[in-house]
Design a protein around this motif. Structure first.
Motif, PDB file in Angstrom:
ATOM      1  N   HIS A 119      37.261  44.012  41.780  1.00 45.42           N
ATOM      2  CA  HIS A 119      35.823  43.750  41.847  1.00 45.42           C
ATOM      3  C   HIS A 119      35.202  44.473  43.040  1.00 45.42           C
ATOM      4  O   HIS A 119      35.896  44.947  43.931  1.00 45.42           O
ATOM      5  CB  HIS A 119      35.570  42.242  41.990  1.00 45.42           C
ATOM      6  CG  HIS A 119      36.091  41.706  43.304  1.00 45.42           C
ATOM      7  ND1 HIS A 119      37.416  41.382  43.494  1.00 45.42           N
ATOM      8  CD2 HIS A 119      35.479  41.472  44.488  1.00 45.42           C
ATOM      9  CE1 HIS A 119      37.592  40.967  44.730  1.00 45.42           C
ATOM     10  NE2 HIS A 119      36.433  41.013  45.374  1.00 45.42           N
ATOM     11  N   ASP A 164      32.271  43.461  46.072  1.00 42.33           N
ATOM     12  CA  ASP A 164      31.734  42.211  46.622  1.00 42.33           C
ATOM     13  C   ASP A 164      30.235  42.026  46.386  1.00 42.33           C
ATOM     14  O   ASP A 164      29.739  40.902  46.405  1.00 42.33           O
ATOM     15  CB  ASP A 164      32.040  42.126  48.121  1.00 42.33           C
ATOM     16  CG  ASP A 164      33.476  41.704  48.383  1.00 42.33           C
ATOM     17  OD1 ASP A 164      34.188  41.352  47.415  1.00 42.33           O
ATOM     18  OD2 ASP A 164      33.896  41.725  49.557  1.00 42.33           O
ATOM     19  N   HIS A 166      38.176  46.596  44.895  1.00 43.49           N
ATOM     20  CA  HIS A 166      39.386  46.085  45.549  1.00 43.49           C
ATOM     21  C   HIS A 166      39.908  44.865  44.811  1.00 43.49           C
ATOM     22  O   HIS A 166      39.231  44.306  43.949  1.00 43.49           O
ATOM     23  CB  HIS A 166      39.115  45.764  47.021  1.00 43.49           C
ATOM     24  CG  HIS A 166      38.039  44.732  47.216  1.00 43.49           C
ATOM     25  ND1 HIS A 166      36.697  45.026  47.123  1.00 43.49           N
ATOM     26  CD2 HIS A 166      38.105  43.397  47.462  1.00 43.49           C
ATOM     27  CE1 HIS A 166      35.995  43.927  47.325  1.00 43.49           C
ATOM     28  NE2 HIS A 166      36.831  42.917  47.521  1.00 43.49           N
ATOM     29  N   ARG A 198      31.809  37.955  56.389  1.00 42.45           N
ATOM     30  CA  ARG A 198      30.838  39.025  56.137  1.00 42.45           C
ATOM     31  C   ARG A 198      29.922  39.160  57.330  1.00 42.45           C
ATOM     32  O   ARG A 198      29.499  38.135  57.897  1.00 42.45           O
ATOM     33  CB  ARG A 198      30.006  38.709  54.876  1.00 42.45           C
ATOM     34  CG  ARG A 198      30.863  38.285  53.649  1.00 42.45           C
ATOM     35  CD  ARG A 198      31.470  39.373  52.955  1.00 42.45           C
ATOM     36  NE  ARG A 198      32.538  39.398  52.027  1.00 42.45           N
ATOM     37  CZ  ARG A 198      33.591  38.636  51.774  1.00 42.45           C
ATOM     38  NH1 ARG A 198      33.795  37.528  52.403  1.00 42.45           N
ATOM     39  NH2 ARG A 198      34.487  38.973  50.899  1.00 42.45           N
TER      40      ARG A 198
HETATM   41 FE   FE2 Z   1      36.205  40.878  47.445  1.00 41.59          FE
END
Ligand code: FE2
Ligand code: AKG
Length: 300
Positions: free
Chosen positions: A148, A150, A241, A258
């Motif tokens: 996927h 992010d 990733h 994040r």
């Molecule tokens: Fe991720």
């Protein structure tokens, strides 16, 4: 050594996969070089970004919880994180039911450690701020993460957000470290996928469980490394990733946070004292679209 990643098995150095995730410690003090590399490669691997002892304190708190639930091998050393074969742990890298780990004090402390904040202040060119929410993963043997980007999970604020993935303990190749498809952050064909939002569109978020297909279609090459407690890999919201399968007998424990400029808009799901998080994605009564249907919509 051979690794497993969903249906594929790779040997380091083959056409699809290598263990050559490159450390950027040599350019740590050269901000323009760091930015250029992040733009070019889509990631920065920094060895020892955090103090190893602080990371191991967080690891210990998590393992104490696992131990109290009977999840660790009888008679094994706590810090080794060996699974109790008699305990059927859920086989997932997901975080849906693990508030208790993310809220542990030593785990919380990792997010705003001075070494980390200084790094992001310099990289981003101003005061940085982490999302208040962060993700702690306790991946039992057999667990692996699907492929996927992010952005589909946290793309409502600025797009200049960076994930910082950190092993909470040493994570060897057989324990299922994160794996990045280097080059895919520039794949034009993924543009439509990148506009998706799992809570708005009720999609699964992941794109594939076939790492060979990803390289054949979008280019790039899968890369990971042996990680040590203290290391961190920073990557953008677009790079594809996942994680290798954990084929060991130990839990693979990691945290991902994040960071962005404090002055830029935040994704409201992940900030505040009790972030609301995903409000549709995987909630009871919500049916998520099949990945095949989503891919057809995205022209993939
Ligand atoms: Fe991720
Ligand atoms: O740790 C994993 O298995 C996946 C982590 C991930 O997808 C992330 O940090 O964005």
């Amino acid at each position: 050594m051979r690794v497993r990643f969903w249906d594929a098995e790779f040997e380091a150095g083959d056409r699809y996969f290598d263990t050559d995730l490159r450390a950027s410690n040599d350019i740590l003090h050269d901000v323009p070089a760091l930015r250029a590399r992040l733009e070019q490669d889509g990631y920065l691997l920094i060895r020892d970004l955090r103090d190893r002892d602080a990371v191991l304190s967080a690891r210990r708190q998590i393992l104490e919880k696992l131990s109290s639930k009977g999840m660790l091998g009888p008679g094994s050393d706590l810090m080794d994180g060996i699974v109790n074969p008699a305990y059927t742990a859920p086989v997932t890298t997901g975080t849906r039911d693990n508030e208790e780990f993310r809220l542990l004090s030593a785990v919380q402390d990792l997010r705003q450690m001075p070494q980390v904040m200084e790094f992001f202040d310099r990289l981003l060119g101003g005061p940085a701020r982490p999302f208040d929410f962060h993700w702690v993963r306790v991946a039992a043997p057999g667990a692996e993460s699907a492929i996927h980007s992010d952005i589909v999970f946290m793309g409502r604020g600025t797009q200049q957000v960076y994930t910082c993935w950190a092993p909470l303990g040493d994570v060897s190749l057989d324990m299922g470290p994160i794996v990045l498809c280097v080059g895919t952050h520039k794949a034009a064909a993924l543009q439509k996928y990148w506009t998706a939002d799992v809570d708005r569109d009720l999609v699964q978020g992941w794109l594939s469980k076939d790492p060979v297909e990803i390289v054949d279609r979008f280019g790039g090459r899968w890369a990971t490394t042996d990680f040590r407690a203290g290391d961190a890999v920073i990557f953008n919201m677009h790079i594809l990733h996942g994680s290798l399968a954990n084929t060991s007998t130990r839990y693979r424990i990691s945290a991902d946070a994040r960071y962005q400029l404090a002055s830029e808009p935040f994704d409201e799901r992940w900030t505040g004292e009790a972030p609301i998080g995903h409000y549709n994605f995987w909630k009871p009564g919500i049916n998520l679209e099949s990945v095949a249907a989503s891919r057809a919509k995205w022209g993939l």
